[in-house]
Design a protein around this motif. Structure first.
Motif, PDB file in Angstrom:
ATOM      1  N   ARG A   1       6.220  52.204   1.547  1.00 36.46           N
ATOM      2  CA  ARG A   1       6.837  51.087   2.254  1.00 36.46           C
ATOM      3  C   ARG A   1       7.502  50.123   1.283  1.00 36.46           C
ATOM      4  O   ARG A   1       8.615  49.649   1.520  1.00 36.46           O
TER       5      ARG A   1
ATOM      6  N   THR B   1      10.788  51.620  -0.278  1.00 37.49           N
ATOM      7  CA  THR B   1      11.864  51.972   0.652  1.00 37.49           C
ATOM      8  C   THR B   1      12.525  50.711   1.152  1.00 37.49           C
ATOM      9  O   THR B   1      11.958  49.978   1.955  1.00 37.49           O
TER      10      THR B   1
ATOM     11  N   SER C   1       7.576  59.611   6.537  1.00 40.16           N
ATOM     12  CA  SER C   1       7.566  58.665   5.418  1.00 40.16           C
ATOM     13  C   SER C   1       7.487  59.372   4.069  1.00 40.16           C
ATOM     14  O   SER C   1       8.343  59.194   3.206  1.00 40.16           O
TER      15      SER C   1
ATOM     16  N   ARG D   1       9.357  53.026   6.889  1.00 39.74           N
ATOM     17  CA  ARG D   1       8.494  51.871   6.683  1.00 39.74           C
ATOM     18  C   ARG D   1       7.511  51.688   7.833  1.00 39.74           C
ATOM     19  O   ARG D   1       6.357  51.294   7.633  1.00 39.74           O
TER      20      ARG D   1
END
Length: 233
Positions: A229, A232, A89, A22
């Protein structure tokens, strides 16, 4: 024959790893916003001979450009952020999809927004076309100009290809399937803008075409980062 759908849990990560995913996704959004903001701002100190419609972004950090080194450093830092976002990520979020995720991640890392921007300090052209007497061939007279002319087209193609592979990876993951089609459409849009830039790159609107492509790419990357983001938890 349809490919089997991978199980919903993309990656079993610890709370610490989730926080890292994130964190770098947020950094990618900030980096792409900074990338666009600073090359928009840099046009204001290029002088009256510089045209945002006709001249490229690369001209603004050429060896003879005012404030060129500053802009090159900013873009380099943005490239580093995108590379870290890709590694920490995008890959953890999609790696359960297997090969499409791996290829898409590598292509994104080597795209113009990753490795291409990271090498900006080594891709400074010899002069600006806005400078008196500077031609397109003069810009390539140094190693930086030659490197920019080689890596930039390859970097954009890598970005477009990354979109198609990441879309294929998303299609295999139930948690991401709804984003597969929009990601594929975004790749087609970037491909169309790349073609537009190839056709009009040397004309009086070459700078405008390049900026449209640059904004579209930054927007696509930012939306991907926002989704990574958001998904997750």
């Amino acid at each position: 024959m349809r490919e089997p759908v991978v199980a919903p849990a993309a990656v079993d990560v610890s709370p610490r790893d989730t926080a890292r995913v994130r964190r770098w996704a947020a950094a990618a959004v900030a980096a792409n916003a900074a990338f666009v903001f600073f090359w928009l701002l840099a046009a204001s100190w290029q002088g009256p001979r510089y045209s945002v419609t006709a001249h490229t972004i690369s001209d603004m950090y050429a060896e003879t450009a005012p404030g060129g080194a500053f802009l090159a450093v900013v873009i380099t830092l943005c490239g580093a952020a995108v590379l870290l976002f890709t590694r920490f990520s995008v890959w953890p979020a999609l790696r359960a999809a297997g090969r499409p995720a791996l290829v898409g991640t590598v292509l994104l890392a080597t795209s113009i927004y990753g490795l291409g921007d990271l090498l900006s300090l080594f891709e400074r052209e010899a002069c600006r076309q806005a400078d008196p007497g500077c031609t397109a061939s003069d810009q390539l007279a140094n190693a930086g100009g030659a490197l920019d002319a080689t890596l930039s087209p390859l970097g954009v193609l890598s970005l477009v290809a990354a979109g198609f592979f990441l879309a294929a990876a998303m299609k295999k993951l139930p948690a991401w399937q709804d984003l597969a089609a929009p990601t594929r459409r975004a790749a087609y849009v970037l491909l169309g803008l790349l073609a537009l830039n190839a056709v009009f790159g040397g004309s009086g609107i070459g700078g405008l075409c390049e900026r449209l492509l640059a904004v579209a790419g930054a927007a696509a990357l930012s939306l991907l980062a926002i989704e990574v983001r958001r998904r997750t938890r």
